[in-house]
Design an enzyme around this catalytic site. Structure first.
Site, PDB file in Angstrom:
ATOM      1  CG  ASP A   1      -1.928   1.135   1.228  1.00 14.64           C
ATOM      2  OD1 ASP A   1      -2.019   1.850   0.215  1.00 14.64           O
ATOM      3  OD2 ASP A   1      -2.592   1.342   2.277  1.00 14.64           O
TER       4      ASP A   1
ATOM      5  CG  HIS B   1      -2.650  -0.782   8.997  1.00 16.07           C
ATOM      6  ND1 HIS B   1      -3.640   0.170   9.018  1.00 16.07           N
ATOM      7  CD2 HIS B   1      -1.779  -0.389   8.028  1.00 16.07           C
ATOM      8  CE1 HIS B   1      -3.404   1.095   8.091  1.00 16.07           C
ATOM      9  NE2 HIS B   1      -2.281   0.788   7.479  1.00 16.07           N
TER      10      HIS B   1
ATOM     11  NE  ARG C   1      -2.018  11.421   6.737  1.00 21.12           N
ATOM     12  CZ  ARG C   1      -2.405  10.241   6.258  1.00 21.12           C
ATOM     13  NH1 ARG C   1      -1.722   9.137   6.567  1.00 21.12           N
ATOM     14  NH2 ARG C   1      -3.445  10.146   5.477  1.00 21.12           N
TER      15      ARG C   1
ATOM     16  CG  ASP D   1      -2.714   5.986   7.665  1.00 22.01           C
ATOM     17  OD1 ASP D   1      -2.951   6.680   6.666  1.00 22.01           O
ATOM     18  OD2 ASP D   1      -2.954   4.758   7.734  1.00 22.01           O
TER      19      ASP D   1
ATOM     20  CD  GLU E   1      -6.431   9.510   6.489  1.00 21.75           C
ATOM     21  OE1 GLU E   1      -6.940   9.258   5.390  1.00 21.75           O
ATOM     22  OE2 GLU E   1      -5.855   8.628   7.182  1.00 21.75           O
TER      23      GLU E   1
HETATM   24  C1  BGC Z   1      -4.046   6.671   3.816  1.00 17.88           C
HETATM   25  C2  BGC Z   1      -4.133   5.771   2.636  1.00 17.88           C
HETATM   26  C3  BGC Z   1      -3.811   4.377   3.118  1.00 17.88           C
HETATM   27  C4  BGC Z   1      -4.698   3.960   4.291  1.00 17.88           C
HETATM   28  C5  BGC Z   1      -4.180   2.744   4.985  1.00 17.88           C
HETATM   29  C6  BGC Z   1      -5.166   6.168   4.646  1.00 17.88           C
HETATM   30  O1  BGC Z   1      -6.205   6.815   4.888  1.00 17.88           O
HETATM   31  O2  BGC Z   1      -4.202   8.031   3.479  1.00 17.88           O
HETATM   32  O3  BGC Z   1      -3.298   6.162   1.598  1.00 17.88           O
HETATM   33  O4  BGC Z   1      -4.006   3.478   2.057  1.00 17.88           O
HETATM   34  O5  BGC Z   1      -4.792   4.970   5.241  1.00 17.88           O
HETATM   35  O6  BGC Z   1      -3.004   3.034   5.661  1.00 17.88           O
END
Ligand code: BGC
Length: 550
Positions: free
Chosen positions: A105, A148, A241, A243, A283
């Site tokens: 990813d 994760h 940042r 996630d 986020e």
């Molecule tokens: C990130 C993605 C990512 C996902 C899993 C998110 O919201 O911005 O790019 O694939 O988290 O880590």
């Protein structure tokens, strides 16, 4: 209506003159129902509050600058481009994951939280980057991806061995799938549980099976994460940042926004607060109240949260010309942001299409949304390449989001100055037009617009930290607001309309009896008569007004 200044917008469309009292327009858009606004920000303990003032810039290192010709961007390449970033005027960089990773990813599957992916360099180069960035007054934030890990992370390899090893509970295991999520991360497939043959149990994953979820209900996990954060902070990293921090804990079928997550973020915040001048941005997807909740009381959770509702509203205003949804989103945030908390305004990121697709290919539209983003009360985050109008790419290497992850375009050559080799992914279209060197040659380019708006913002406390006072939001296309600060107020007038001029009349504060200067162009704008500023604005025009000097 308290707090809303009277005024008139008249539009001329197809010869028909429309008149709309601004207060009425605000009521119609829902903005009028809110109380007048107080200061958006205040000083929170710890640090000098740089995160409330700077313009942020998101970098996908893989696609920014290749230094060694392997077609992959790297930290040394980024160091070479720091002068560009400092010259652009941004004050903080958010680096998407640079850790060792199998890249299932694009790095959001971390295999080692205390290292650097060999594609990008090593810890020594990272330390050099920190040093070089700090010398240029640039902060550096890392992506904190701890919902994760990669399934290649040693913790997972150990955890899957048995149900009684020291890390047996570090992931979410069950004899049979223990529940599905009401919410879904659609692009990652519908399965949330995968059988691990070695352990003979299923593990839970919000994202790909290659991204098993950590189990934050085991306190050892948070302890380890906090230790790792401290390790980077000690090195000099300026923050993170985070996630998907709203997905850390599940109570199936509720996998998002679980109250337990708040205590986790508070503890992470304590880790940051042990180091002066650090910040983290969360986020958070969701409704405004869900998002703003992650600011806690303004000083005990995230310093900033991304505000995606405003991003969608910016797209709508930029493409269709009606800013009333944007005005509503802004007002909601202004009213409900706790003192000390900051909302972050984006136009795009690595999960979205590029702005020429989401907003418009018209440069004037891209300029007006940039002006809005850089003048609204919050922290602007620019996604690399947005400032030159990068288009979507065509090739998919990992998944469809690669369309917005193509190499930065520095010049008009085949590989745009990104690499001397073959880029890891095909360049987007428009290399010859949308690149730094070309746009530097034109005073009216999108890049020139970004440079001047960022410089203006950096020099204007009202735009950085001023309070917000709505003046008007009209379906005729105009959003107008004051940013107020002891160092001097500014009146921002944005005409998003796609066609036809509008006539705008706005009462000016006392002491603004003279002509007004648009600080974007340095020109006098409209005229002030009897305490009312009056101007005719062509489509897609943005003004930042201040009383003309003596
Ligand atoms: C990130 C993605 C990512 C996902 C899993 C998110 O919201 O911005 O790019 O694939 O988290 O880590």
């Amino acid at each position: 209506m308290p707090g809303v200044r009277g005024g008139v917008i008249r539009g001329r469309r197809g010869g028909l003159a429309l008149a709309l009292p601004l207060a009425a327009a605000l009521v119609a858009s829902g903005c009028g129902s809110k109380k007048p606004t107080g200061p958006v920000v205040s000083t929170a303990p710890g640090g000098d509050g740089w995160h409330r003032r700077v313009v942020f810039y998101q970098v996908f290192v893989r696609s920014f600058q290749d230094s060694d010709g392997d077609g992959i961007g790297d930290l040394a390449g980024l160091i070479d481009r720091l002068d560009y970033l400092a010259g652009l005027g941004v004050g903080a960089l958010w680096l998407m994951p640079v850790y060792p990773s199998p890249l299932a990813d694009s790095g959001y599957d971390v295999a080692d939280y205390r290292g650097i992916h060999p594609d990008y360099g090593d810890l020594e180069t990272f330390r050099l980057l920190l040093d070089e960035a700090h010398q240029r007054n640039l902060k550096v934030m890392l992506d904190l991806v701890v919902n994760h890990t990669s399934n290649q992370h040693p913790w997972f390899l150990e955890s899957r061995q048995s149900s009684d090893n020291p890390k047996a509970d570090w992931y979410v295991w069950a004899d049979a799938p223990a529940g599905d999520c009401r919410e879904s991360n659609v692009i990652f497939g519908s399965e949330r549980w995968t059988l691990d043959e070695a352990r003979g149990q299923y593990f839970f994953h919000e994202f790909l099976p290659a991204q098993p979820d950590l189990n934050f209900r085991d306190p050892a996990v948070l302890e380890e994460v906090r230790g790792m954060m401290g390790w980077w902070l000690e090195m000099g990293v300026d923050g993170f940042r985070a996630d998907v921090p709203y997905q850390y804990v599940e109570s199936w079928p509720d996998c998002w926004y679980q109250p337990e997550t708040f205590a986790i973020h508070q503890q992470m915040r304590q880790t940051l607060d042990a180091y002066p001048g650090r910040a983290m941005v969360g986020e958070i997807q969701g409704k405004p109240e869900q998002v703003l909740a992650y600011l806690g009381n303004g000083s005990d959770a995230f310093h900033l949260v991304f505000y995606f509702d405003a991003m969608y509203a910016l797209w709508g205003a930029g493409s269709g010309g009606d800013p009333t949804d944007l005005a509503l989103a802004v007002q909601l945030a202004v009213d409900d942001t706790p003192p000390g908390g900051v909302v972050a305004y984006t136009l795009g990121n690595h999960d979205m299409f590029r702005t020429p697709r989401t907003v418009s290919e018209d440069v004037a539209a891209l300029k007006i949304v940039a002006t809005a983003q850089l003048t609204l009360p919050g922290a602007p985050f620019i996604y690399y390449g947005e400032e030159v109008g990068l288009l979507n790419g065509q090739e998919v290497v990992v998944d469809f989001r690669d369309q917005a992850r193509t190499p930065m375009q520095w010049d008009g050559s085949g590989t745009a100055g990104f690499t001397k080799g073959t880029p890891w992914i095909a360049m987007a279209d428009g290399v010859k037009t949308f690149n730094v060197a070309e746009e530097d040659r034109h005073r009216d380019s999108l890049l020139a617009h970004y440079r001047s708006l960022i410089a203006l913002r950096n020099a204007t406390p009202a735009l950085q930290e001023g309070s917000y006072e709505a003046v008007a939001a009209s379906p005729l296309g105009v959003l107008a607001f004051f940013r107020r600060h002891d160092a001097g107020d500014r009146l921002v007038v944005l005409h998003f309309g796609v066609e036809g001029d509008v006539i705008v009349e706005i009462p000016t504060p006392s002491g603004w009896a003279t002509a007004l200067t648009d600080e974007v162009t340095g020109q006098t704008s409209g005229e002030v008569r009897d305490g009312v500023w009056r101007a005719t604005l062509p489509p897609r025009t943005g003004l930042v007004l201040a009383p003309a000097g003596p």
